[in-house]
Structure formats: structure tokens, C-alpha cells
Design a protein around this motif. Structure first.
Motif, PDB file in Angstrom:
ATOM      1  N   ASP A 154       0.627  -1.244   0.093  1.00 31.04           N
ATOM      2  CA  ASP A 154      -0.018   0.125  -0.269  1.00 31.04           C
ATOM      3  C   ASP A 154       0.613   1.324   0.014  1.00 31.04           C
ATOM      4  O   ASP A 154       0.644   2.211  -0.677  1.00 31.04           O
ATOM      5  N   GLY A 155       1.916   1.254   0.745  1.00 29.24           N
ATOM      6  CA  GLY A 155       2.847   2.355   0.673  1.00 29.24           C
ATOM      7  C   GLY A 155       3.732   2.267  -0.679  1.00 29.24           C
ATOM      8  O   GLY A 155       3.497   3.678  -1.322  1.00 29.24           O
ATOM      9  N   ASP A 156       3.936   1.304  -1.174  1.00 31.31           N
ATOM     10  CA  ASP A 156       4.650   1.395  -2.549  1.00 31.31           C
ATOM     11  C   ASP A 156       3.720   1.784  -3.586  1.00 31.31           C
ATOM     12  O   ASP A 156       4.000   2.816  -4.622  1.00 31.31           O
TER      13      ASP A 156
ATOM     14  N   VAL B 107      -2.366  -5.302  -5.002  1.00 28.71           N
ATOM     15  CA  VAL B 107      -2.003  -4.807  -3.846  1.00 28.71           C
ATOM     16  C   VAL B 107      -2.165  -5.551  -2.611  1.00 28.71           C
ATOM     17  O   VAL B 107      -3.419  -5.401  -2.193  1.00 28.71           O
ATOM     18  N   PHE B 108      -1.201  -5.516  -1.993  1.00 31.12           N
ATOM     19  CA  PHE B 108      -1.059  -6.276  -0.467  1.00 31.12           C
ATOM     20  C   PHE B 108      -1.167  -5.063   0.498  1.00 31.12           C
ATOM     21  O   PHE B 108      -0.375  -4.541   0.935  1.00 31.12           O
ATOM     22  N   ASN B 109      -2.455  -5.050   0.866  1.00 30.41           N
ATOM     23  CA  ASN B 109      -2.838  -3.785   1.702  1.00 30.41           C
ATOM     24  C   ASN B 109      -2.835  -4.339   2.874  1.00 30.41           C
ATOM     25  O   ASN B 109      -3.950  -4.248   3.590  1.00 30.41           O
TER      26      ASN B 109
ATOM     27  N   ASN C 205      -2.497  -1.691   5.402  1.00 30.23           N
ATOM     28  CA  ASN C 205      -2.483  -0.302   6.000  1.00 30.23           C
ATOM     29  C   ASN C 205      -1.344   0.242   6.720  1.00 30.23           C
ATOM     30  O   ASN C 205      -1.372   1.296   7.528  1.00 30.23           O
ATOM     31  N   ILE C 206      -0.094  -0.117   6.325  1.00 32.87           N
ATOM     32  CA  ILE C 206       1.022   0.364   6.962  1.00 32.87           C
ATOM     33  C   ILE C 206       2.368   0.301   6.006  1.00 32.87           C
ATOM     34  O   ILE C 206       2.156  -0.825   5.252  1.00 32.87           O
ATOM     35  N   TYR C 207       3.320   0.856   6.558  1.00 29.52           N
ATOM     36  CA  TYR C 207       4.717   0.382   5.713  1.00 29.52           C
ATOM     37  C   TYR C 207       5.495  -0.518   6.893  1.00 29.52           C
ATOM     38  O   TYR C 207       5.966  -0.183   7.712  1.00 29.52           O
TER      39      TYR C 207
HETATM   40 MG    MG Z   1       1.923  -2.176   3.594  1.00 22.26          MG
END
Ligand code: MG
Ligand code: SF4
Length: 272
Positions: A95-97, A120-122, A124-126
Motif C-alpha cells: 500500500d505504501g509502494d 496490492v497487498f494492503n 495499512n502500513i509500511y
Molecule cells: Mg504495507
């Protein structure tokens, strides 16, 4: 199972680096199962990733793969698809990428309707860089860089993809794997830019920071928050707050970028 493992994974690269309870293995397995169910030619698939925990996935997968720079997977994937339109090009991203560092590439790949499937492997965080908030971290949630709660509003990546021009848009979760596999299959069969938002878990950072002590608790959270799109349509915006709407959002047939580009090349050759 051993046969599938040896066929689709670079077993010499295993064990993987993911934390115990991370759902990236489940998502990688879902992508593999979708490819296997469709009996796609393994030698005609190229899987591209950027940087992050999820972006390690192609390193374990036995296809043509490319591990690129942060946020740029779709730029590399665009080049690969234009150079060889016969390849099925799949981007696995976090999700960040995808939504922050690669946000512009995401918007413009969708706008061009280039025939690439993005999952997207989401979570919710880096994850890889130790739990900074991403554009997908919900408002009020805690992160390493939001110790008093995140004040940013999060994106709805499906709405962003659709409004940018993606022609297949869906969301699934790691709790609903049979459905997620079907959504990825549909995305892989679609001609044009197809996008699957796969809601997942990072127990190490998002879980610990948000008082979900175990991967099971996080899975239960996803199960309880999920709502099928048909039921969601009957709810107000207020009632939908905090819900994860899952299912297919959008599908249309539209001119595909590499085909349009081939027409331009033809015109140049003909001197028109
Ligand atoms: Mg992530
Ligand atoms: Fe998975 Fe989070 Fe660990 Fe990364 S940090 S491997 S996303 S649990």
C-alpha cells in the motif's frame, strides 16, 4: 502440494523472510492458485514488484520476475509490456509502494488502460521500514510515526483506480480466500488495467500498535468489518464508516494501451 510448490516456487529461496502470522504468504498463494486455476503458461508471465515486505514475493516465485525500486514497479512493468505485449504482466505491490511513492505511476497506468494486473497487498502500513503510516492507514489508527493516532484521511484505492481509468476493479481480503482467488482470476483474464485491492494483515506493526495482539485477532477484525458490495449499497456513508466493502466494483472493455501503441507504430511504418 509438493509438486505445486516445486512448480511455482523457487524452493531454494525458501524459507521466506516474512514474520510469523504475516498474510503475505496467503496472498502469494492466492496469486499462484489463480494462475494455476487458469492454466496460464508459466513462461509467459512476468511478475514485477517495488520495495517492501510484499515486494519480496516475486523473489520466491518461479516465473520471470523483476524486483525494482520503491514505487516504480508499474513504470518497469509498463516498459516490459510495451516491449513484449504477449507477456502477462503482473505487479505485486504494497500500500505504501503503490499509493504513496508509486501513486503517480498507479494513476497513469490506470489512465492508459495498459494490460497489467496489479494486486496490492494492503496491510495499512509500511511494514518493511518498521511501521510508518501509509496512505491506507485509517484515521485514528496508531503507527510508529503516528503515536497519538493518524490524522490523515486514507485513500479508497478502488475508487482512485476506477476514477483514474482502470477497467477492472475489485477488493478482497485474506480472510475470504476463495473469493479473492476468483477476483484475481477475473483480473488476470481482463484485457486492460485490472486492479485488486487485497486487504491483509501486518501483525508485527499494525497489529501491535493497534492492540490486536495476534494474527487471529486481526483476521477476526477483517472478518467482522467486511461487507459485500451488494449489502453496502443499502447503507449510508455514516453506516459504512470503518467497513471493508468487498467484491467487484467495476468492469468495462476499453481500448488497451499496447494495442493503441502498435497502431501508432504501424502508421509510422506506413508513413502516414
Ligand atoms: Mg504495507
Ligand atoms: Fe509481514 Fe508486517 Fe512482518 Fe512485513 S513487518 S513481514 S508486513 S508482518
Amino acid at each position: 502440494m509438493r509438486k505445486e510448490l516445486e512448480k511455482y516456487f523457487r524452493t531454494e529461496k525458501l524459507p521466506h523472510i516474512w514474520c510469523p502470522g504475516c498474510s503475505h504468504g496467503i496472498l502469494t498463494g492466492a496469486v499462484i492458485r489463480a494462475i494455476d486455476n487458469l492454466k496460464l503458461d508459466q513462461k509467459k508471465i512476468c511478475i514485477v514488484s517495488g520495495i517492501g515486505c510484499s515486494s519480496r514475493a516475486p523473489g520466491y516465485m518461479n516465473f520471470y520476475t523483476l524486483h525494482t525500486t520503491h514505487g516504480r514497479a508499474l513504470a518497469f512493468a509498463t516498459g516490459i509490456k510495451l516491449a513484449n505485449p504477449d507477456l502477462k504482466v503482473i505487479v505485486l505491490t504494497g500500500d505504501g509502494d503503490c499509493a504513496a511513492i508509486g501513486g503517480n505511476h498507479f494513476i497513469h497506468a490506470a489512465r492508459r488502460n495498459i494490460d497489467i494486473t496489479t494486486v496490492v497487498f494492503n496491510n495499512n502500513i509500511y511494514g518493511m521500514t518498521s511501521g510508518q503510516y501509509s496512505p491506507m492507514t485509517p484515521r485514528g489508527a496508531y503507527a510508529t510515526t503516528a503515536p497519538y493516532g493518524n490524522i490523515d484521511r486514507s485513500f479508497d484505492l478502488c475508487k482512485l483506480a476506477q476514477s483514474a481509468g482502470a477497467t477492472y476493479v475489485a477488493r478482497g481480503t485474506v480472510y475470504h480466500i476463495p473469493q479473492l482467488i476468483k477476483l484475481i482470476e477475473k483480473a488476470l483474464q481482463h484485457k486492460g488495467f485490472s486492479f485488486v485491492d487485497a486487504v491483509s494483515i501486518c501483525p508485527t506493526y499494525f497489529g501491535r500498535k493497534n492492540k490486536m495482539a495476534s494474527p487471529v485477532k486481526m483476521m477476526e477484525f477483517i472478518r467482522d468489518a467486511s461487507i459485500p458490495i451488494k449489502s453496502a449499497e443499502k447503507l449510508s456513508k455514516e453506516e459504512l464508516a470503518g467497513k471493508i466493502v468487498i467484491g467487484e466494483f467495476y468492469e468495462e472493455q476499453a481500448p488497451e494501451y499496447t494495442e493503441e501503441y502498435a497502431k501508432v507504430i504501424e502508421k509510422v511504418r506506413e508513413g502516414n
